[in-house]
Enzyme design. Structure first.
Site, PDB file in Angstrom:
ATOM      1  N   LYS A 169       0.829  -1.215   0.000  1.00 26.22           N
ATOM      2  CA  LYS A 169       0.000   0.000   0.000  1.00 26.22           C
ATOM      3  C   LYS A 169       0.868   1.271   0.000  1.00 26.22           C
ATOM      4  O   LYS A 169       0.583   2.236  -0.709  1.00 26.22           O
ATOM      5  CB  LYS A 169      -0.931  -0.028   1.218  1.00 26.22           C
ATOM      6  CG  LYS A 169      -1.706   1.235   1.467  1.00 26.22           C
ATOM      7  CD  LYS A 169      -2.674   1.565   0.359  1.00 26.22           C
ATOM      8  CE  LYS A 169      -3.402   2.868   0.639  1.00 26.22           C
ATOM      9  NZ  LYS A 169      -4.132   3.353  -0.538  1.00 26.22           N
ATOM     10  N   LYS A 237       0.102  11.949   5.079  1.00 28.03           N
ATOM     11  CA  LYS A 237       0.433  10.844   6.013  1.00 28.03           C
ATOM     12  C   LYS A 237       1.148   9.718   5.268  1.00 28.03           C
ATOM     13  O   LYS A 237       2.183   9.214   5.720  1.00 28.03           O
ATOM     14  CB  LYS A 237      -0.858  10.323   6.662  1.00 28.03           C
ATOM     15  CG  LYS A 237      -0.763   8.931   7.266  1.00 28.03           C
ATOM     16  CD  LYS A 237      -2.113   8.427   7.793  1.00 28.03           C
ATOM     17  CE  LYS A 237      -3.151   8.102   6.754  1.00 28.03           C
ATOM     18  NZ  LYS A 237      -3.064   6.826   6.087  1.00 28.03           N
TER      19      LYS A 237
HETATM   20  P1  NAP Z   1     -12.021   9.143   7.431  1.00 27.23           P
HETATM   21  O1  NAP Z   1     -13.206   9.426   6.590  1.00 27.23           O
HETATM   22  O2  NAP Z   1     -11.316  10.264   8.080  1.00 27.23           O
HETATM   23  O3  NAP Z   1     -12.467   8.060   8.555  1.00 27.23           O
HETATM   24  C1  NAP Z   1     -11.605   7.739   9.599  1.00 27.23           C
HETATM   25  C2  NAP Z   1     -12.284   6.820  10.601  1.00 27.23           C
HETATM   26  O4  NAP Z   1     -11.399   6.609  11.714  1.00 27.23           O
HETATM   27  C3  NAP Z   1     -13.593   7.399  11.180  1.00 27.23           C
HETATM   28  O5  NAP Z   1     -14.497   6.348  11.404  1.00 27.23           O
HETATM   29  C4  NAP Z   1     -13.102   7.986  12.503  1.00 27.23           C
HETATM   30  O6  NAP Z   1     -14.106   8.130  13.473  1.00 27.23           O
HETATM   31  C5  NAP Z   1     -12.115   6.932  12.921  1.00 27.23           C
HETATM   32  N1  NAP Z   1     -11.191   7.431  13.949  1.00 27.23           N
HETATM   33  C6  NAP Z   1     -10.241   8.388  13.828  1.00 27.23           C
HETATM   34  N2  NAP Z   1      -9.586   8.569  14.990  1.00 27.23           N
HETATM   35  C7  NAP Z   1     -10.141   7.695  15.887  1.00 27.23           C
HETATM   36  C8  NAP Z   1      -9.885   7.391  17.252  1.00 27.23           C
HETATM   37  N3  NAP Z   1      -8.911   8.009  17.935  1.00 27.23           N
HETATM   38  N4  NAP Z   1     -10.656   6.435  17.841  1.00 27.23           N
HETATM   39  C9  NAP Z   1     -11.622   5.806  17.155  1.00 27.23           C
HETATM   40  N5  NAP Z   1     -11.909   6.039  15.839  1.00 27.23           N
HETATM   41  C10 NAP Z   1     -11.172   6.968  15.217  1.00 27.23           C
HETATM   42  O7  NAP Z   1     -10.892   8.347   6.602  1.00 27.23           O
HETATM   43  P2  NAP Z   1     -11.085   7.415   5.312  1.00 27.23           P
HETATM   44  O8  NAP Z   1     -10.964   8.251   4.095  1.00 27.23           O
HETATM   45  O9  NAP Z   1     -12.256   6.527   5.511  1.00 27.23           O
HETATM   46  O10 NAP Z   1      -9.708   6.581   5.408  1.00 27.23           O
HETATM   47  C11 NAP Z   1      -9.551   5.517   6.340  1.00 27.23           C
HETATM   48  C12 NAP Z   1      -8.195   4.855   6.063  1.00 27.23           C
HETATM   49  O11 NAP Z   1      -8.190   4.328   4.715  1.00 27.23           O
HETATM   50  C13 NAP Z   1      -7.008   5.810   6.149  1.00 27.23           C
HETATM   51  O12 NAP Z   1      -5.911   5.144   6.696  1.00 27.23           O
HETATM   52  C14 NAP Z   1      -6.749   6.180   4.688  1.00 27.23           C
HETATM   53  O13 NAP Z   1      -5.396   6.541   4.458  1.00 27.23           O
HETATM   54  C15 NAP Z   1      -7.109   4.886   3.981  1.00 27.23           C
HETATM   55  N6  NAP Z   1      -7.576   5.031   2.593  1.00 27.23           N
HETATM   56  C16 NAP Z   1      -8.425   6.028   2.251  1.00 27.23           C
HETATM   57  C17 NAP Z   1      -8.850   6.138   0.936  1.00 27.23           C
HETATM   58  C18 NAP Z   1      -9.792   7.236   0.503  1.00 27.23           C
HETATM   59  O14 NAP Z   1      -9.927   7.439  -0.707  1.00 27.23           O
HETATM   60  N7  NAP Z   1     -10.448   7.942   1.376  1.00 27.23           N
HETATM   61  C19 NAP Z   1      -8.428   5.213  -0.023  1.00 27.23           C
HETATM   62  C20 NAP Z   1      -7.582   4.175   0.368  1.00 27.23           C
HETATM   63  C21 NAP Z   1      -7.159   4.085   1.692  1.00 27.23           C
HETATM   64  P3  NAP Z   1     -14.955   9.516  13.578  1.00 27.23           P
HETATM   65  O15 NAP Z   1     -16.023   9.398  12.527  1.00 27.23           O
HETATM   66  O16 NAP Z   1     -15.482   9.530  14.944  1.00 27.23           O
HETATM   67  O17 NAP Z   1     -13.997  10.644  13.296  1.00 27.23           O
END
Ligand code: NAP
Length: 285
Positions: A169, A237
């Site tokens: 990744k 990140k």
């Molecule tokens: P996001 O929308 O910011 O969601 C993050 C999640 O983590 C939310 O459910 C958040 O909860 C939770 N979280 C954060 N801090 C926390 C804590 N201290 N305790 C408990 N829960 C916590 O991010 P995302 O876009 O879904 O991405 C998630 C992961 O997938 C990341 O590592 C990202 O790099 C990876 N990714 C993302 C994409 C993309 O296109 N978005 C593609 C591939 C991979 P809350 O709702 O309460 O904040």
């Protein structure tokens, strides 16, 4: 086959549509999200827990999809307070190799199993169930996970032991960060030369330079609106994680400096391709 009960922790931009696909497939599903409003769409067909420990107790395979090392460690700290023997944890977040080693080690000591299974593809593939999943872990655990991973992705690549999924990744996101900076600079250059943006994007997408990545960001670039599907901060990140893991190339320094400066100037919550607005505001050298 054992009837698995599925748990999903982290219903953010990615986790929400992924968990929805597991729900649509008819698996018994439980969900948890730190902020409760993101669980509301699951109340009808799945079980919503407000405590991680309750979800863990009532699930046999637990997916986690969380922001970063800090989030993953916080959630697993809670998870590890429960009896987890025999359960399988599948972490799909993009976190550091060190955190992955720490979490997989801690889970295995408690006689449970762990797969790191981060994904390539953003919110649209997440909703369509067409992500590319890069997995690190034992073959038998992956076989156990396959019926569920198949509902989330169109390909599951088993890259080796724990940590290899994250390694794959970080490698692909290094490439993606270069594509997005390159795309943004190209569009700004074409703008400067008086080329219509829509026409330029059609040319890119129909040429050998076009890709799924350029196509998915085309509507945002045309509208010049950058509602986050993949936040710029998440890409920052990932570049910093890649550098920490040894990516030391001519581009790595440029990429980390650009995304870091874009973050410092307030573009971090925008979509990653919103880097174009940061680049546009740079004084001419
Ligand atoms: P996001 O929308 O910011 O969601 C993050 C999640 O983590 C939310 O459910 C958040 O909860 C939770 N979280 C954060 N801090 C926390 C804590 N201290 N305790 C408990 N829960 C916590 O991010 P995302 O876009 O879904 O991405 C998630 C992961 O997938 C990341 O590592 C990202 O790099 C990876 N990714 C993302 C994409 C993309 O296109 N978005 C593609 C591939 C991979 P809350 O709702 O309460 O904040």
């Amino acid at each position: 086959m054992q009837k698995e009960k599925i748990g999903f922790i982290g219903l953010g931009n990615m986790g929400h549509p992924m968990a929805k696909n597991l729900e649509k497939a008819g698996f018994p599903l439980s969900v948890y999200n730190r902020s409760s409003e993101k669980t509301k769409d699951f109340k009808e067909k799945s079980t919503v827990y407000t405590q991680i420990s309750d979800l863990v107790k009532n699930s046999s395979i637990i997916f986690t999809m969380l922001t970063d090392d800090h989030a993953a460690k916080a959630v697993y700290e809670d998870i590890l307070k429960s009896d987890i023997a025999g359960k399988l944890f599948i972490d799909m977040s993009t976190i550091s190799p060190q955190a992955t080693a720490e979490l997989s080690g801690a889970v295995k000591i408690k006689e449970a199993a762990f797969i790191d299974a981060p994904v390539a593809g953003s919110t649209v593939p997440a909703a369509e169930g067409t992500l590319i999943i890069m997995a690190g872990g034992e073959e038998k655990d992956l076989s156990r996970a396959m019926p569920y991973l198949e509902k989330l992705g169109k390909a599951v690549k088993h890259l080796g032991e724990n940590g290899k999924g994250i390694a794959g990744k970080l490698s692909i996101n290094y490439f993606l960060s270069a594509i997005y900076q390159g795309l943004a600079e190209t569009i700004l250059f074409a703008d400067q030369l008086g080329i219509d943006r829509t026409a330029m994007l059609e040319i890119i997408n129909e040429s050998a330079s076009g890709s799924g990545a350029t196509k998915v960001k085309t509507p945002m670039l045309i509208k010049n609106q950058y509602e986050p599907a993949f936040a710029l901060d998440l890409m920052l990140k990932d570049i910093l994680l890649a550098q920490d893991a040894g990516a030391d190339f001519p581009l790595s320094k440029v990429l980390s400096e650009t995304y870091q400066s874009a973050h410092d100037e307030g573009f971090g919550k925008d979509d990653v391709i919103g880097i174009i607005n940061y680049l546009k505001n740079q004084p001419e050298k």
